[in-house]
Design a protein around this motif. Structure first.
Motif, mmCIF file in Angstrom:
data_model
loop_
_atom_site.group_PDB
_atom_site.id
_atom_site.type_symbol
_atom_site.label_atom_id
_atom_site.label_comp_id
_atom_site.label_asym_id
_atom_site.label_seq_id
_atom_site.Cartn_x
_atom_site.Cartn_y
_atom_site.Cartn_z
ATOM 1 N N LEU A 137 0.816 -1.221 0.000
ATOM 2 C CA LEU A 137 0.000 0.000 0.000
ATOM 3 C C LEU A 137 0.852 1.276 0.000
ATOM 4 O O LEU A 137 0.675 2.125 -0.877
ATOM 5 C CB LEU A 137 -0.984 -0.013 1.175
ATOM 6 C CG LEU A 137 -2.038 1.101 1.165
ATOM 7 C CD1 LEU A 137 -3.320 0.642 1.855
ATOM 8 C CD2 LEU A 137 -1.546 2.382 1.842
ATOM 9 N N PRO A 138 1.781 1.462 0.933
ATOM 10 C CA PRO A 138 2.531 2.724 0.937
ATOM 11 C C PRO A 138 3.507 2.859 -0.219
ATOM 12 O O PRO A 138 3.657 3.945 -0.798
ATOM 13 C CB PRO A 138 3.261 2.702 2.287
ATOM 14 C CG PRO A 138 3.375 1.259 2.629
ATOM 15 C CD PRO A 138 2.135 0.619 2.102
ATOM 16 N N ALA A 139 4.182 1.763 -0.591
ATOM 17 C CA ALA A 139 5.155 1.850 -1.688
ATOM 18 C C ALA A 139 4.457 2.107 -3.016
ATOM 19 O O ALA A 139 4.926 2.910 -3.829
ATOM 20 C CB ALA A 139 5.982 0.573 -1.763
ATOM 21 N N LEU A 140 3.323 1.428 -3.246
ATOM 22 C CA LEU A 140 2.566 1.650 -4.476
ATOM 23 C C LEU A 140 2.011 3.067 -4.522
ATOM 24 O O LEU A 140 2.048 3.734 -5.564
ATOM 25 C CB LEU A 140 1.432 0.626 -4.566
ATOM 26 C CG LEU A 140 0.482 0.749 -5.764
ATOM 27 C CD1 LEU A 140 1.241 0.698 -7.092
ATOM 28 C CD2 LEU A 140 -0.582 -0.346 -5.709
ATOM 29 N N THR A 141 1.523 3.556 -3.387
ATOM 30 C CA THR A 141 1.021 4.931 -3.320
ATOM 31 C C THR A 141 2.121 5.926 -3.679
ATOM 32 O O THR A 141 1.916 6.857 -4.469
ATOM 33 C CB THR A 141 0.475 5.234 -1.916
ATOM 34 O OG1 THR A 141 -0.606 4.344 -1.631
ATOM 35 C CG2 THR A 141 -0.012 6.667 -1.805
ATOM 36 N N GLY A 142 3.301 5.740 -3.081
ATOM 37 C CA GLY A 142 4.421 6.629 -3.363
ATOM 38 C C GLY A 142 4.910 6.523 -4.791
ATOM 39 O O GLY A 142 5.245 7.536 -5.426
ATOM 40 N N TYR A 143 4.933 5.305 -5.329
ATOM 41 C CA TYR A 143 5.425 5.099 -6.701
ATOM 42 C C TYR A 143 4.528 5.802 -7.712
ATOM 43 O O TYR A 143 5.012 6.497 -8.616
ATOM 44 C CB TYR A 143 5.483 3.597 -6.993
ATOM 45 C CG TYR A 143 6.156 3.263 -8.306
ATOM 46 C CD1 TYR A 143 7.533 3.063 -8.376
ATOM 47 C CD2 TYR A 143 5.415 3.133 -9.483
ATOM 48 C CE1 TYR A 143 8.158 2.752 -9.572
ATOM 49 C CE2 TYR A 143 6.026 2.822 -10.686
ATOM 50 C CZ TYR A 143 7.398 2.640 -10.724
ATOM 51 O OH TYR A 143 8.015 2.345 -11.920
ATOM 52 N N ARG A 144 3.219 5.624 -7.580
ATOM 53 C CA ARG A 144 2.290 6.262 -8.526
ATOM 54 C C ARG A 144 2.357 7.785 -8.394
ATOM 55 O O ARG A 144 2.373 8.507 -9.406
ATOM 56 C CB ARG A 144 0.862 5.777 -8.290
ATOM 57 C CG ARG A 144 -0.175 6.425 -9.234
ATOM 58 C CD ARG A 144 -1.538 5.795 -9.056
ATOM 59 N NE ARG A 144 -2.566 6.493 -9.814
ATOM 60 C CZ ARG A 144 -2.851 6.269 -11.102
ATOM 61 N NH1 ARG A 144 -2.160 5.369 -11.782
ATOM 62 N NH2 ARG A 144 -3.809 6.945 -11.708
ATOM 63 N N ALA A 145 2.379 8.285 -7.150
ATOM 64 C CA ALA A 145 2.434 9.736 -6.942
ATOM 65 C C ALA A 145 3.698 10.325 -7.548
ATOM 66 O O ALA A 145 3.665 11.397 -8.170
ATOM 67 C CB ALA A 145 2.359 10.055 -5.452
ATOM 68 N N LEU A 146 4.803 9.626 -7.401
ATOM 69 C CA LEU A 146 6.096 10.147 -7.831
ATOM 70 C C LEU A 146 6.321 10.007 -9.330
ATOM 71 O O LEU A 146 6.738 10.963 -10.003
ATOM 72 C CB LEU A 146 7.202 9.407 -7.078
ATOM 73 C CG LEU A 146 8.610 9.998 -7.070
ATOM 74 C CD1 LEU A 146 8.625 11.383 -6.439
ATOM 75 C CD2 LEU A 146 9.549 9.068 -6.325
ATOM 76 N N ILE A 244 2.379 19.555 -8.273
ATOM 77 C CA ILE A 244 2.100 19.157 -6.894
ATOM 78 C C ILE A 244 1.130 17.980 -6.941
ATOM 79 O O ILE A 244 0.101 18.033 -7.614
ATOM 80 C CB ILE A 244 1.543 20.335 -6.051
ATOM 81 C CG1 ILE A 244 1.310 19.918 -4.602
ATOM 82 C CG2 ILE A 244 0.292 20.926 -6.658
ATOM 83 C CD1 ILE A 244 1.058 21.091 -3.657
ATOM 84 N N VAL A 245 1.508 16.889 -6.285
ATOM 85 C CA VAL A 245 0.681 15.681 -6.238
ATOM 86 C C VAL A 245 0.230 15.472 -4.802
ATOM 87 O O VAL A 245 1.050 15.465 -3.881
ATOM 88 C CB VAL A 245 1.465 14.445 -6.718
ATOM 89 C CG1 VAL A 245 0.583 13.202 -6.656
ATOM 90 C CG2 VAL A 245 1.992 14.646 -8.138
ATOM 91 N N THR A 246 -1.074 15.301 -4.613
ATOM 92 C CA THR A 246 -1.600 15.073 -3.271
ATOM 93 C C THR A 246 -2.290 13.715 -3.221
ATOM 94 O O THR A 246 -3.068 13.367 -4.110
ATOM 95 C CB THR A 246 -2.573 16.188 -2.844
ATOM 96 O OG1 THR A 246 -3.132 15.875 -1.560
ATOM 97 C CG2 THR A 246 -3.688 16.393 -3.851
#
Length: 327
Positions: A137-146, A244-246
């Motif tokens: 969950l956190p790594a996928l969230t960060g990967y897509r956002a980044l 900016i990505v939120t």
């Protein structure tokens, strides 16, 4: 089986029926499960008269049983759970039917879980069980956002308010892996030091004057997850035309900002939530290629789940909090 449930307004550990796989499903015997901030909010989103729901979105374990038609996995394989349900191909937004595991479906804070074979991936062999359990969950969230939304590239400078969250630790690592510069904030001196240890180039006090602190920096991308408390401050240090990505709001989730300044500055604002299976698989390859390891802050037993929730709610952690489910 033993499970952590929310039942009739109460969070507690209780015995639940062992799951049985239907066609296309697998049963995973969980070793560890990752705690996410989302788990803190679920009790507040359920009525006090609702029956037991096993919460939890992240986890890793061993396939114990398979249903008819499952040919991609075998009993005994080590796997991680993909909590982004029914989102397979990368797309601008999640498809109809997308949910996050742990509500309304039973989640990972249990000795076993049954779910579609489409929702599990083989555990990266180089990661420990604890590391694998806090991954998806956190790594996928960060990967897509980044990458998908933020379109970061080598040489960019990314600014991340709030250095201690699990997603933030992944963002720091992923950005550094491709040669970007990373600047983070935290009120905690200890967390700022920890962020520098895992690769951040600069860490400033959240309570400081960001404009002054960053006057010699060019911020290409901001990854925001705090909300009202930091959004306008983040926008103020972003370069004209920057992105900016939120993906979250740990403080108030409604904000006001100067629309005229926004469009004159030609800023780009993107929303992001979780990610697809396609992105998850890309992220796993990225991590293995760069030998990236999740940051695990503290491990609790399933019976200590209440203490784990309190620890996370107080924002004491740097990285991820883990629940040990079984040996």
């Amino acid at each position: 089986m033993k499970a952590l449930v929310h039942e009739y307004g109460e969070l507690k550990v209780k015995e639940m029926p062992d799951p049985v796989p239907k066609k296309g499903e697998v049963v995973v015997s969980l070793r560890f499960a990752g705690l996410n901030r989302r788990d803190l909010y679920i009790p507040n989103r359920r009525d006090d008269n609702e029956e037991a729901l096993i919460i939890g979105s992240d986890g890793a374990g061993i396939i114990e049983a398979i249903g008819d038609g499952v040919i991609s996995f075998q009993v005994g394989e080590e796997v991680i759970i993909n909590p982004a349900l029914r989102w397979y191909e990368n797309s601008d937004a999640p498809p109809a039917g997308f949910d996050i595991l742990g509500m309304p479906d039973h989640g990972t804070f249990a000795e076993k879980i049954v779910l579609s074979a489409e929702q599990v991936e083989r555990k990266p062999a180089y990661l420990s069980w604890e590391e694998a359990a806090v991954l998806a969950l956190p790594a996928l969230t960060g990967y897509r956002a980044l990458f998908t939304k933020g379109q970061i590239k080598p040489g960019d400078t990314v600014f991340v308010p709030g250095a201690g969250s699990g997603v933030a630790t992944y963002v720091i690592m992923f950005a550094k892996n491709i040669g970007a510069k990373v600047i983070v904030t935290s009120r905690s001196k200890h967390k700022r030091e920890q962020a520098l240890e895992i690769g951040a180039d600069k860490a400033i006090d959240t309570n400081s004057d960001w404009v002054e602190e960053l006057k010699n920096e060019t911020i290409d991308l901001v990854i925001e997850s705090i909300g009202r408390a930091t959004f306008n401050r983040s926008l103020e240090v972003l370069k004209k035309g920057g992105r900016i990505v939120t993906f979250g709001a740990t403080t108030e989730d409604t904000i006001t900002f100067d629309l005229r300044s926004f469009f004159y500055g030609q800023y780009q604002l993107f929303g992001s939530t979780m990610g697809s299976r396609e992105e998850l698989r890309e992220m796993l390859k990225h991590m293995e290629k760069n030998d990236s390891h999740p940051v695990v802050d503290r491990t609790y037993s399933l019976d200590e789940a209440q203490a784990a929730f309190e620890y996370l709610e107080q924002n004491k952690q740097f990285g991820k909090v883990v629940l040990k489910i079984s040996e």
